[in-house]
Write a protein that holds these residues in place. Structure first.
Motif, mmCIF file in Angstrom:
data_model
loop_
_atom_site.group_PDB
_atom_site.id
_atom_site.type_symbol
_atom_site.label_atom_id
_atom_site.label_comp_id
_atom_site.label_asym_id
_atom_site.label_seq_id
_atom_site.Cartn_x
_atom_site.Cartn_y
_atom_site.Cartn_z
ATOM 1 N N LEU A 48 -1.330 8.288 0.360
ATOM 2 C CA LEU A 48 -0.493 8.259 1.559
ATOM 3 C C LEU A 48 0.924 7.882 1.147
ATOM 4 C CD1 LEU A 48 -2.944 6.328 3.904
ATOM 5 C CD2 LEU A 48 -2.619 8.806 3.773
ATOM 6 N N VAL A 49 1.876 8.683 1.568
ATOM 7 C CA VAL A 49 3.286 8.412 1.298
ATOM 8 C C VAL A 49 3.898 7.882 2.580
ATOM 9 C CG1 VAL A 49 5.502 9.368 0.598
ATOM 10 C CG2 VAL A 49 3.397 10.169 -0.495
ATOM 11 N N LEU A 50 4.346 6.640 2.543
ATOM 12 C CA LEU A 50 4.873 5.955 3.716
ATOM 13 C C LEU A 50 6.403 5.931 3.685
ATOM 14 C CD1 LEU A 50 2.513 2.831 3.612
ATOM 15 C CD2 LEU A 50 2.071 5.070 4.665
ATOM 16 N N SER A 51 6.988 5.865 4.871
ATOM 17 C CA SER A 51 8.443 5.676 5.009
ATOM 18 C C SER A 51 9.238 6.726 4.251
ATOM 19 C CB SER A 51 8.847 4.270 4.543
ATOM 20 O OG SER A 51 8.229 3.283 5.327
ATOM 21 N N GLY A 52 8.750 7.966 4.319
ATOM 22 C CA GLY A 52 9.538 9.081 3.820
ATOM 23 C C GLY A 52 10.260 9.745 4.975
ATOM 24 N N THR A 53 10.559 11.030 4.820
ATOM 25 C CA THR A 53 11.218 11.766 5.899
ATOM 26 C C THR A 53 10.340 11.790 7.142
ATOM 27 O OG1 THR A 53 12.304 13.169 4.254
ATOM 28 C CG2 THR A 53 12.280 13.960 6.513
ATOM 29 N N THR A 54 9.084 12.171 6.966
ATOM 30 C CA THR A 54 8.160 12.237 8.097
ATOM 31 C C THR A 54 7.881 10.860 8.670
ATOM 32 O OG1 THR A 54 7.157 14.157 7.030
ATOM 33 C CG2 THR A 54 5.926 13.162 8.827
ATOM 34 N N GLU A 64 9.918 -3.797 8.784
ATOM 35 C CA GLU A 64 8.882 -2.868 9.253
ATOM 36 C C GLU A 64 8.295 -2.077 8.093
ATOM 37 O OE1 GLU A 64 10.164 -1.737 13.809
ATOM 38 O OE2 GLU A 64 11.296 -0.856 12.160
ATOM 39 N N LYS A 65 9.138 -1.674 7.161
ATOM 40 C CA LYS A 65 8.630 -0.930 6.003
ATOM 41 C C LYS A 65 7.626 -1.769 5.219
ATOM 42 C CE LYS A 65 12.623 2.134 5.169
ATOM 43 N NZ LYS A 65 13.359 1.922 6.423
ATOM 44 N N ALA A 66 7.951 -3.027 4.970
ATOM 45 C CA ALA A 66 7.046 -3.901 4.223
ATOM 46 C C ALA A 66 5.754 -4.148 5.003
ATOM 47 C CB ALA A 66 7.743 -5.224 3.908
ATOM 48 N N GLU A 67 5.873 -4.355 6.317
ATOM 49 C CA GLU A 67 4.693 -4.597 7.138
ATOM 50 C C GLU A 67 3.783 -3.370 7.160
ATOM 51 O OE1 GLU A 67 3.555 -6.492 11.530
ATOM 52 O OE2 GLU A 67 5.594 -5.739 11.156
ATOM 53 N N LEU A 68 4.389 -2.178 7.179
ATOM 54 C CA LEU A 68 3.614 -0.943 7.173
ATOM 55 C C LEU A 68 2.827 -0.809 5.868
ATOM 56 C CD1 LEU A 68 2.975 1.801 8.557
ATOM 57 C CD2 LEU A 68 4.977 2.727 7.355
ATOM 58 N N ILE A 69 3.463 -1.092 4.747
ATOM 59 C CA ILE A 69 2.762 -1.016 3.453
ATOM 60 C C ILE A 69 1.574 -1.959 3.445
ATOM 61 C CG2 ILE A 69 2.954 -1.397 0.964
ATOM 62 C CD1 ILE A 69 6.008 -0.797 1.315
ATOM 63 N N SER A 70 1.793 -3.194 3.851
ATOM 64 C CA SER A 70 0.715 -4.187 3.841
ATOM 65 C C SER A 70 -0.443 -3.754 4.723
ATOM 66 C CB SER A 70 1.248 -5.541 4.308
ATOM 67 O OG SER A 70 2.224 -6.042 3.424
ATOM 68 N N ALA A 71 -0.129 -3.220 5.909
ATOM 69 C CA ALA A 71 -1.179 -2.805 6.840
ATOM 70 C C ALA A 71 -1.991 -1.647 6.285
ATOM 71 C CB ALA A 71 -0.558 -2.427 8.181
ATOM 72 N N ALA A 75 -5.916 -1.400 5.054
ATOM 73 C CA ALA A 75 -6.828 -0.453 5.705
ATOM 74 C C ALA A 75 -7.553 0.430 4.700
ATOM 75 C CB ALA A 75 -6.055 0.408 6.699
ATOM 76 N N VAL A 76 -6.865 0.908 3.666
ATOM 77 C CA VAL A 76 -7.480 1.889 2.767
ATOM 78 C C VAL A 76 -7.988 1.265 1.475
ATOM 79 C CG1 VAL A 76 -6.000 3.689 3.709
ATOM 80 C CG2 VAL A 76 -5.337 2.570 1.570
ATOM 81 N N GLY A 77 -7.617 0.015 1.209
ATOM 82 C CA GLY A 77 -8.061 -0.627 -0.019
ATOM 83 C C GLY A 77 -7.667 0.188 -1.227
ATOM 84 N N GLU A 78 -8.632 0.384 -2.128
ATOM 85 C CA GLU A 78 -8.375 1.161 -3.337
ATOM 86 C C GLU A 78 -8.877 2.598 -3.210
ATOM 87 O OE1 GLU A 78 -6.499 -0.123 -5.716
ATOM 88 O OE2 GLU A 78 -6.388 -1.883 -4.397
ATOM 89 N N ARG A 79 -9.199 3.017 -1.994
ATOM 90 C CA ARG A 79 -9.727 4.373 -1.797
ATOM 91 C C ARG A 79 -8.648 5.440 -1.863
ATOM 92 N NH1 ARG A 79 -11.476 4.808 3.366
ATOM 93 N NH2 ARG A 79 -10.464 2.848 3.955
ATOM 94 N N ALA A 80 -7.399 5.036 -1.797
ATOM 95 C CA ALA A 80 -6.299 5.995 -1.859
ATOM 96 C C ALA A 80 -5.063 5.283 -2.390
ATOM 97 C CB ALA A 80 -6.013 6.578 -0.470
ATOM 98 N N SER A 81 -4.185 6.043 -2.989
ATOM 99 C CA SER A 81 -2.918 5.472 -3.450
ATOM 100 C C SER A 81 -1.965 5.313 -2.270
ATOM 101 C CB SER A 81 -2.289 6.363 -4.518
ATOM 102 O OG SER A 81 -1.976 7.638 -3.973
ATOM 103 N N VAL A 82 -1.082 4.336 -2.381
ATOM 104 C CA VAL A 82 -0.056 4.099 -1.364
ATOM 105 C C VAL A 82 1.300 4.158 -2.061
ATOM 106 C CG1 VAL A 82 0.902 2.460 0.297
ATOM 107 C CG2 VAL A 82 -1.582 2.674 0.040
ATOM 108 N N VAL A 83 2.099 5.153 -1.688
ATOM 109 C CA VAL A 83 3.433 5.343 -2.253
ATOM 110 C C VAL A 83 4.447 5.038 -1.156
ATOM 111 C CG1 VAL A 83 5.017 6.949 -3.371
ATOM 112 C CG2 VAL A 83 2.556 7.104 -3.831
ATOM 113 N N GLY A 105 2.198 -4.409 -1.892
ATOM 114 C CA GLY A 105 0.966 -3.778 -2.345
ATOM 115 C C GLY A 105 1.032 -2.290 -2.611
ATOM 116 N N ALA A 106 2.239 -1.717 -2.701
ATOM 117 C CA ALA A 106 2.357 -0.287 -2.987
ATOM 118 C C ALA A 106 1.931 0.009 -4.422
ATOM 119 C CB ALA A 106 3.793 0.183 -2.758
ATOM 120 N N ASP A 107 1.436 1.230 -4.627
ATOM 121 C CA ASP A 107 1.069 1.699 -5.964
ATOM 122 C C ASP A 107 2.215 2.412 -6.651
ATOM 123 O OD1 ASP A 107 -1.795 1.006 -5.938
ATOM 124 O OD2 ASP A 107 -1.904 2.488 -4.332
ATOM 125 N N GLY A 108 3.206 2.822 -5.887
ATOM 126 C CA GLY A 108 4.341 3.539 -6.439
ATOM 127 C C GLY A 108 5.440 3.602 -5.404
#
Length: 310
Positions: A48-54, A64-71, A75-83, A105-108
Motif C-alpha cells: 500500500l502506497v500512502l500519501s501519494g497523489t491519490t 495526519e500522514k504519520a497517524e495514517l502510516i501507524s494505523a 491493520a495489515v501487520g507484515e502481510r503487506a508493505s507500507v510505502v 512504521g513505514a517499510d519505504g
C-alpha cells in the motif's frame, strides 16, 4: 512463483495507491483507513502506497500522514508493505517527513520530484541523494512530470541508481523508451504508475504496479500480473483489456484519480469520504458512469469468489 523482473520486487508486485479516507466532516478517518487497508490486502494487494497523489498528500498535515502510516501498519501487520509518500518541494521538509515515516512504521518512502520551483537535473539529483542519506528506509522515486513540471531524466536516474537505498521508481513519465533504457542498465525496480501501462511495463521487466484502479478492483489488477507470471501472456492481455473501460473511466475523465476513486469506493460501501478542497466531488453522472464500468468488469466472467485467484 516467478517474477517478470530479475529479482524479487522490494515492495511486492501489486501495490495500491491508496486513497486517504476522511470523515464526512473532512477529518482523517483512522478507522476507515484501517478497514480499507485490510480489505485491499485481503483482495490481493501486496503493498500500500500512502500519501501519494491519490492519497491527497498536498492537503494532509504532517501529523495526519504519520497517524495514517501507524494505523495502516497496525491493520495489515507484515502481510503487506507500507510505502509512505514524503515528497515535498522543500528538501528539509521532505527529510523530516521521511524520518517521521520511519518512526511510524513505514517499510519505504516515496519521493516525488520537487515541484513548482522546477530545479535542474543536478539539483534534483542532490535533493534525492540528501533525503536517501538521511533515512534508513529504502526509497522509491516518483517520476511524474505532468504534475511536477520536471522529469527525472534517464541519465539522472542512472546515477541515482548507484545509491544503495534508492531501489525503486514509480513511473508516470510516459517515456517508455527512457524507462527501458534505465531498466536495461540498472537494478532499479520499476513500478507502473499509470494503470494503462501495468502489463506493458511488466512485460519488459518492471517489478509491478502502483495502481489507483486497485482501490476499487484489486483482484483484477493483480490477476493481470499473476497470469503473466504463469506464462499465460494471452490471458494477461485479455485481463488487462477487461480492465481498460474502468481504467478509462477512473483515469481519463478529466478528473483526478482521487476524485473518481473516492466516488466509486463510496458507491461500493467502502471507506472514502469527501475529497479536500480545492478538489471537488464527482457529480452524479460521473459517479454513475464509474459504477457502470465497474459493474461491467465484475459481470464479465468474474474472477472466482470465495478463494483468491493467486
Amino acid at each position: 512463483m516467478t517474477y517478470a523482473s530479475s529479482s524479487a520486487p522490494p515492495f511486492g508486485r501489486a501495490l495500491c495507491a491508496m486513497i486517504t479516507p476522511f470523515t464526512e466532516e473532512g477529518a482523517l478517518d483512522v478507522a476507515g483507513a484501517r478497514r480499507l487497508a485490510t480489505h485491499l490486502v485481503a483482495e490481493g494487494c501486496e503493498g500500500l502506497v500512502l500519501s501519494g497523489t491519490t492519497g491527497e498528500s498536498p492537503t494532509t498535515s504532517d501529523a495526519e500522514k504519520a497517524e495514517l502510516i501507524s494505523a495502516v501498519r497496525e491493520a495489515v501487520g507484515e502481510r503487506a508493505s507500507v510505502v509512505a509518500g514524503v515528497g515535498t518541494a522543500d528538501t528539509r521538509h521532505t527529510i523530516a517527513l521521511a524520518l517521521e515515516a520511519e518512526k511510524a512504521g513505514a517499510d519505504g518512502v516515496l519521493l516525488v520530484t520537487p515541484y513548482y520551483s522546477r530545479p535542474p537535473q543536478d539539483a534534483i539529483e542532490a535533493h534525492f541523494l540528501e533525503v536517501a542519506d538521511a533515512t534508513a528506509l529504502p526509497v522509491m522515486l516518483y517520476d511524474i512530470p505532468a504534475r511536477t513540471g520536471t522529469r527525472i531524466a534517464p541519465r539522472t536516474m542512472l546515477r541515482l541508481a548507484e545509491h544503495p537505498r534508492i531501489v525503486a521508481v514509480k513511473d508516470c513519465s510516459y517515456d517508455f523508451l527512457g524507462t527501458q533504457q534505465v531498466l536495461a542498465a540498472t537494478d532499479l525496480a520499476y513500478y507502473a504508475g499509470c494503470d494503462e501501462h501495468n502489463l506493458a511495463l511488466y512485460a519488459v521487466g518492471a517489478a509491478g504496479c502502483v495502481s489507483t484502479v486497485a482501490n476499487a478492483a484489486p483482484r483484477h489488477v493483480r490477476a493481470v500480473l499473476d497470469a503473466f507470471d504463469t506464462g499465460d501472456t494471452a490471458l494477461a492481455a485479455r485481463l488487462q483489456r477487461r480492465l481498460t473501460p474502468l481504467i478509462d473511466a477512473m483515469m481519463a475523465a478529466d478528473l483526478p484519480g482521487t476524485v473518481t476513486a473516492k466516488a466509486l469506493l463510496a458507491s461500493l460501501g467502502l471507506p472514502a469520504g469527501p475529497v479536500r478542497p480545492p478538489l471537488r466531488a464527482a457529480d452524479p453522472e460521473t459517479t454513475a458512469g464509474l459504477r457502470t464500468a465497474y459493474d461491467h468488469l465484475i459481470a464479465d466472467r468474474p474472477l472466482p469468489q470465495g478463494s483468491p485467484p493467486w
